[in-house]
Design a protein around this motif. Structure first.
Motif, short mmCIF file in Angstrom:
data_model
loop_
_atom_site.label_atom_id
_atom_site.label_comp_id
_atom_site.label_asym_id
_atom_site.label_seq_id
_atom_site.Cartn_x
_atom_site.Cartn_y
_atom_site.Cartn_z
N LEU A 8 10.86 48.99 -7.53
CA LEU A 8 11.41 47.95 -6.79
C LEU A 8 12.69 48.15 -6.90
CD1 LEU A 8 10.87 45.35 -5.41
CD2 LEU A 8 10.91 44.28 -7.55
N TYR A 199 8.22 50.71 -0.69
CA TYR A 199 8.73 49.26 -0.62
C TYR A 199 8.96 48.92 0.92
CZ TYR A 199 8.10 49.29 -5.41
OH TYR A 199 7.68 49.20 -6.66
N SER A 213 14.21 40.61 1.45
CA SER A 213 12.91 40.32 0.63
C SER A 213 11.83 41.34 1.24
CB SER A 213 12.59 38.70 0.77
OG SER A 213 12.45 38.68 2.33
N SER A 215 7.75 43.54 -0.01
CA SER A 215 6.51 43.88 -0.88
C SER A 215 6.66 45.31 -1.30
CB SER A 215 5.26 43.03 -0.44
OG SER A 215 4.92 43.66 0.67
N SER A 217 4.31 48.76 -3.42
CA SER A 217 3.15 49.31 -4.05
C SER A 217 3.50 50.63 -4.52
CB SER A 217 1.78 49.30 -3.05
OG SER A 217 1.94 50.15 -2.01
N ALA A 223 1.31 46.05 -7.48
CA ALA A 223 1.80 45.70 -6.30
C ALA A 223 2.92 44.26 -6.69
CB ALA A 223 0.92 44.95 -5.42
N GLN A 224 3.99 44.16 -5.90
CA GLN A 224 4.81 43.04 -6.26
C GLN A 224 5.70 42.48 -5.15
OE1 GLN A 224 5.51 46.33 -7.82
NE2 GLN A 224 6.56 46.56 -5.93
N ASN A 225 6.39 41.44 -5.36
CA ASN A 225 7.30 40.91 -4.28
C ASN A 225 8.58 40.78 -4.97
OD1 ASN A 225 5.04 40.05 -2.46
ND2 ASN A 225 4.71 38.33 -3.60
N TRP A 226 9.66 40.90 -3.98
CA TRP A 226 11.30 41.14 -4.52
C TRP A 226 11.94 40.48 -3.32
CZ3 TRP A 226 14.19 43.53 -0.88
CH2 TRP A 226 13.62 44.26 0.12
N ALA A 244 12.30 41.08 -9.41
CA ALA A 244 11.13 41.32 -8.97
C ALA A 244 10.13 40.59 -9.72
CB ALA A 244 10.93 42.90 -8.79
N ILE A 246 5.88 40.18 -10.46
CA ILE A 246 4.40 40.60 -10.45
C ILE A 246 3.60 39.73 -11.05
CG2 ILE A 246 4.61 42.05 -12.36
CD1 ILE A 246 2.56 43.95 -11.30
#
Length: 262
Positions: A8, A199, A213, A215, A217, A223-226, A244, A246
């Motif tokens: 990320l 990303y 911004s 997401s 993997s 998996a995550q959002n940033w 970030a 998760i």
């Protein structure tokens, strides 16, 4: 879990301004303006804890005029905002078309004071007075060219975990980041030690420090959002700070940087 956060980081996401050992605040150097009031603005140049602010505005007769605050000093955090304050001057000097420049003919007088406040890397409030007239402007960094992050970088992620089921605390990771960009769409691929991550994000320019911004993997299944801000890039590489998330509570916060490989 730590691998996906390192990846990320590759997406050069960045969070709120952070204080460093040798830098008191985020670098606010940029051209600042009010988008609906084209024709005037403020040039802000920062060195350590001092802002040099030049206002190019219009005077009472509607003619162009400028004022300068050459020592707008950092006052610390006030009500959660980075605050700089100092005297504001008007100067006069030799005609630019004269055959020579005589510094002895340069004069200045203090017309008031200027304060620059911000809790964000992209927006700020400038308050100033000139001969008893007070002005308050909510400004933003002016964008006139889209930054290009495309390239390959060798860098590192430095930060810490909090709120995770395990592995909380400081974390550092080296990696190679490959960035592709198509206008405001960005993709970052990270090749770490035994894992890879990809990303995707939407880039929003903000002067010389943008926001993003998206997401991502990783090959380890996370998996995550940033979210991002103040993403900066140059001939030598890029720098950023980021957050970030998760799941519902696990958050990584830190900084990244990379030296350009091509």
């Amino acid at each position: 879990m730590r691998k996906f956060f390192a990846a990320l980081a590759a997406s050069f996401a960045l969070a709120a301004p952070a204080t460093h050992a040798n830098t008191v605040t985020t670098d606010f150097t940029d051209l600042w303006w009010v988008a609906s009031e084209s024709g005037w603005g403020a040039n802000v140049i920062q060195q350590q804890d001092i802002l040099f602010v030049t206002l190019f505005v219009y005077g009472p007769n509607n003619a162009p005029i400028w004022y300068v605050g050459s020592a707008i000093q950092y006052q610390g955090l006030q009500s959660g905002q980075f605050t700089f304050t100092g005297p504001l001057y008007q100067t006069s000097g030799p005609y630019f078309g004269a055959g020579s420049f005589n510094p002895a003919n340069v004069t200045n007088r203090q017309v008031g004071a200027l304060t620059f406040r911000t809790a964000s890397s992209s927006t700020a409030t400038i308050t100033y007075t000139v001969d008893g007239v007070s002005v308050i402007k909510n400004v933003e960094r002016q964008t006139f060219r889209l930054q290009d992050f495309a390239g390959s970088y060798r860098g590192a992620t430095v930060g810490s975990y909090a709120g995770c089921a395990s592995g909380n605390g400081p974390y550092e990771s080296p990696a190679i980041f490959t960035v592709t960009q198509n206008q405001r769409s960005i993709q970052v691929h990270e090749a770490g030690s035994g894992y890879t991550c990809t990303y995707l994000g939407a880039y929003e320019p903000s002067g010389n420090a943008g926001n993003a911004s998206g997401s991502g993997s990783c090959s380890d299944g996370f998996a995550q959002n940033w979210t991002a801000s103040e993403m900066k890039v140059g001939l030598d590489g890029f720098t950023a700070a980021f957050t970030a998330r998760i799941g519902s509570s696990c958050v990584f916060t830190g900084r990244i940087g990379g030296v350009r490989r091509n």
